[in-house]
Design a protein around this motif. Sequence first.
Motif, short mmCIF file in Angstrom:
data_model
loop_
_atom_site.label_atom_id
_atom_site.label_comp_id
_atom_site.label_asym_id
_atom_site.label_seq_id
_atom_site.Cartn_x
_atom_site.Cartn_y
_atom_site.Cartn_z
N GLU A 260 -1.18 -3.99 -2.08
CA GLU A 260 -2.23 -4.29 -1.10
C GLU A 260 -1.64 -4.45 0.30
O GLU A 260 -2.27 -4.08 1.29
CB GLU A 260 -2.97 -5.57 -1.52
CG GLU A 260 -4.05 -6.02 -0.55
CD GLU A 260 -5.23 -5.06 -0.47
OE1 GLU A 260 -5.94 -5.08 0.55
OE2 GLU A 260 -5.41 -4.28 -1.42
N SER A 261 -0.44 -4.98 0.40
CA SER A 261 0.20 -5.19 1.71
C SER A 261 0.60 -3.87 2.36
O SER A 261 0.75 -3.81 3.58
CB SER A 261 1.43 -6.08 1.56
OG SER A 261 2.52 -5.35 0.98
N GLY A 262 0.81 -2.83 1.56
CA GLY A 262 1.25 -1.56 2.10
C GLY A 262 2.71 -1.54 2.51
O GLY A 262 3.18 -0.58 3.12
N ASP A 263 3.45 -2.58 2.17
CA ASP A 263 4.86 -2.70 2.55
C ASP A 263 5.73 -2.05 1.47
O ASP A 263 5.83 -2.56 0.35
CB ASP A 263 5.21 -4.19 2.68
CG ASP A 263 6.65 -4.42 3.14
OD1 ASP A 263 7.46 -3.48 3.08
OD2 ASP A 263 6.95 -5.56 3.55
N ASP B 5 -0.29 -7.58 -5.11
CA ASP B 5 -0.15 -8.11 -3.75
C ASP B 5 0.73 -7.19 -2.90
O ASP B 5 0.43 -6.94 -1.72
CB ASP B 5 0.45 -9.51 -3.79
CG ASP B 5 -0.51 -10.55 -4.37
OD1 ASP B 5 -1.72 -10.24 -4.47
OD2 ASP B 5 -0.05 -11.64 -4.73
N ALA B 6 1.81 -6.69 -3.48
CA ALA B 6 2.71 -5.82 -2.72
C ALA B 6 2.03 -4.51 -2.36
O ALA B 6 2.16 -4.03 -1.23
CB ALA B 6 3.98 -5.56 -3.54
N ALA C 49 8.38 -4.29 -0.12
CA ALA C 49 7.84 -5.29 -1.05
C ALA C 49 7.50 -4.64 -2.39
O ALA C 49 7.78 -5.21 -3.46
CB ALA C 49 6.60 -5.95 -0.45
N VAL C 50 6.90 -3.45 -2.36
CA VAL C 50 6.58 -2.75 -3.60
C VAL C 50 7.86 -2.38 -4.34
O VAL C 50 7.95 -2.54 -5.56
CB VAL C 50 5.73 -1.49 -3.31
CG1 VAL C 50 5.43 -0.75 -4.62
CG2 VAL C 50 4.43 -1.85 -2.62
N LEU D 169 1.68 3.69 -3.21
CA LEU D 169 1.27 3.53 -1.82
C LEU D 169 0.23 4.56 -1.41
O LEU D 169 -0.54 4.33 -0.48
CB LEU D 169 2.50 3.60 -0.91
CG LEU D 169 3.49 2.44 -1.08
CD1 LEU D 169 4.75 2.68 -0.25
CD2 LEU D 169 2.85 1.12 -0.69
#
Length: 295
Positions: free
Chosen positions: A174-177, A171-172, A180-181, A211
Amino acid sequence: MRSFRWPPPPDGGPRTWGPGPGAPRTGRPALPEPDTELVTTPHGVRLERLVTGTGDPVTVFAHGLGNGIATTRPFGSGVTGRKVFFQFRGHGRSDAPPGPWSYADLARDLRAMADLGGASRAFGASLGAGALCRLLAESPDRFERLVFFLPAVLDRPRGDAARQRFTALLDAVESGDASAVADVVSVELPAAVRNTPAGWAYLRQRLDQLLRDGLAPGLASLPDQIALADVGALAAVTAPALVIACAGDDLHPVDVAERLAAALPAATLHVYDRPGVLWTERADLRTRISAFLNE
């Protein structure tokens, strides 16, 4: 107690409160990313590969779920001969064919890399250890020496902790943040390492790769998969094997390593007394693996 935060301090930190030296601080840098190649396998899936070293014998290295070439390279630093590192499907620049995928698919990837590279020895970490078990169940005499680092699954699915951790990572990513990763990846580090220069270097390397290349959604079902229907199939494996586990590692329970070592006729089991051995027992771990494979 210092808390983790992202992005890192601009001078490589970590920062501390109160008076003290303010000069940039450095730690051991992460291994630089080398040039890799995409190799087309006999089953039609292109896999990212890196070959280092020279001569024989040849050892193939299989990584863990959500990891890759960069995280397996340290295990081969003292191993003689050529070393074949690769990314399973869905990782790095490797193809992500239509899913869902199973350990049979991963074993096919591992077999292709071993065959194309002429490998006679194999190392598998976590997910890679499961793929190696699946390959050996089908071809028990394929390798001459074997190392299993933190095996996570045999004939029973992984626990909730593994599923939740990997879902959070997917999920992290996929968010590209990046923040969060970083929050998810930082859990891979022992608490004492998270705010050190070496910890920041590791985080930067992992974030750069995740990323940039992402992780395929097809990987999501793997924590629910089993590597083998019956561990008894490993009784035909006669190659010497080293099985390494860590007490207190919820994602890689010691009992999985114990069952694997018991199933392999020529296995030696070594259990470290705490997790995070790549940081706390790095020299011993690398020496143990290289001494075993170089015999």
